[in-house]
Design an enzyme around this catalytic site. Structure first.
Site, mmCIF file in Angstrom:
data_model
loop_
_atom_site.group_PDB
_atom_site.id
_atom_site.type_symbol
_atom_site.label_atom_id
_atom_site.label_comp_id
_atom_site.label_asym_id
_atom_site.label_seq_id
_atom_site.Cartn_x
_atom_site.Cartn_y
_atom_site.Cartn_z
ATOM 1 C CD GLN A 18 -16.459 12.617 -5.316
ATOM 2 O OE1 GLN A 18 -17.121 12.874 -4.750
ATOM 3 N NE2 GLN A 18 -16.526 14.183 -6.187
ATOM 4 N NE ARG A 78 3.670 -8.423 7.102
ATOM 5 C CZ ARG A 78 3.869 -7.841 6.131
ATOM 6 N NH1 ARG A 78 3.120 -6.343 5.634
ATOM 7 N NH2 ARG A 78 3.340 -8.296 4.696
ATOM 8 N N GLY A 103 0.891 11.588 -1.878
ATOM 9 C CA GLY A 103 0.478 12.328 -0.312
ATOM 10 C C GLY A 103 -0.727 13.262 -0.881
ATOM 11 C CG HIS A 141 -10.191 0.453 -0.456
ATOM 12 N ND1 HIS A 141 -9.253 -0.707 -0.476
ATOM 13 C CD2 HIS A 141 -10.811 -0.557 -1.783
ATOM 14 C CE1 HIS A 141 -9.079 -1.359 -2.136
ATOM 15 N NE2 HIS A 141 -9.985 -1.398 -1.704
ATOM 16 C CB ILE A 167 -0.335 -6.289 5.365
ATOM 17 C CG1 ILE A 167 -0.495 -6.214 3.735
ATOM 18 C CG2 ILE A 167 -0.567 -7.364 5.999
ATOM 19 C CD1 ILE A 167 -0.422 -7.544 3.043
HETATM 20 C C1 GRF Z 1 -5.148 6.547 -3.110
HETATM 21 O O1 GRF Z 1 -5.952 6.277 -4.346
HETATM 22 C C2 GRF Z 1 -5.625 5.732 -1.825
HETATM 23 O O2 GRF Z 1 -7.328 5.936 -2.092
HETATM 24 C C3 GRF Z 1 -5.055 4.432 -2.193
HETATM 25 O O3 GRF Z 1 -3.527 5.348 -2.496
HETATM 26 C C4 GRF Z 1 -3.766 6.617 -2.799
HETATM 27 C C5 GRF Z 1 -2.679 7.715 -2.746
HETATM 28 O O4 GRF Z 1 -2.730 8.679 -3.292
HETATM 29 N N1 GRF Z 1 -4.838 4.075 -0.968
HETATM 30 P P1 GRF Z 1 -2.027 10.027 -2.626
HETATM 31 O O5 GRF Z 1 -0.565 9.173 -2.046
HETATM 32 O O6 GRF Z 1 -3.003 10.026 -1.436
HETATM 33 O O7 GRF Z 1 -2.595 10.922 -3.514
#
Ligand code: GRF
Length: 219
Positions: A178, A70, A17, A114, A97
């Site tokens: 970033q 799901r 998180g 992503h 998903i």
């Molecule tokens: C991040 O790298 C995000 O882009 C990916 O999962 C990771 C989550 O990190 N989808 P966090 O739980 O927000 O620290």
């Protein structure tokens, strides 16, 4: 702004998180136009739940392993999210998903982050794939969620260089920095009504965005 005229945001997580934290931190500012009203995890052990507690935000666990399909999980998740009356649903490391029904219910009001320069490298292991391909640059994309996995139109991208000798971990850390910059910006722009999804395209202030979205350097 008062709490009552801020956009209501529900954040879905599965893990640490840190992106959730970046949005919580940004939303502490009085002028930030959004507030996190709920955090939902599909994993009880996700550290992000503790971050919600620390910030005094309501949180819930919905364990997908307790559902037969799901579709049933997604229906329960949809119902739970709707209890928070969100304006925006933010996927922040939510490792599931989603069914088309769920996605369509929140279409135009759900964002994902992503860790790649989409459309490059949808799916997993993006950092490793960028290194193995010999890419000079890599990065992260915030995009609207559509039924295609990691395929929705981009809202913002930030680039980072791939350095000689980078490991998957060192590159991931540079990208994550970033992520923490651009996700709160995307939430802010959405809350300000500046970002829209119309007929499958992302628009910023009424103008269609290019496939790469806004560039982090330009905002
Ligand atoms: C991040 O790298 C995000 O882009 C990916 O999962 C990771 C989550 O990190 N989808 P966090 O739980 O927000 O620290």
């Amino acid at each position: 702004m008062t709490a009552s005229n801020k956009a209501r945001v529900v954040v879905l997580i599965s893990g640490g998180g840190s992106n959730l934290q970046s949005i919580i931190d940004a939303s502490q500012g009085a002028e930030f136009p959004a507030q996190v009203v709920g955090v939902i995890s599909n994993k009880a052990e996700a550290y992000g739940l503790q971050r919600a507690v620390n910030a005094g935000i309501e949180s819930a666990v919905l364990d997908h392993t307790e559902f037969a399909s799901r579709a049933e999980f997604d229906q329960a998740l949809q119902n739970l999210i709707n209890q928070f009356k969100p304006d925006l649903v933010v996927l922040a490391g939510f490792m599931r998903i989603l069914t088309p029904e769920f996605v369509n219910h929140f279409l135009g009001r759900m964002l994902n982050i992503h860790p790649s320069l989409l459309p490059k490298y949808p799916g997993l292991h993006t950092h490793r794939r960028a290194i193995e391909a010999g890419d000079a640059e890599h990065g992260v994309t915030v995009h609207f969620v559509t039924a295609e996995l990691d395929g929705g139109p981009a809202v913002i991208q930030a680039k980072v260089p791939v350095l000689k000798g980078d490991s998957e971990q060192s590159l991931a850390a540079r990208v994550l920095e970033q992520e923490h910059v651009i996700y709160p910006i995307a939430v802010k722009l959405f809350a300000q009504g500046k970002l829209k999804l119309l007929e499958g395209k992302a628009f910023f202030e009424g103008t269609a965005l290019p496939a790469t979205g806004l560039s982090a350097d330009s905002i």
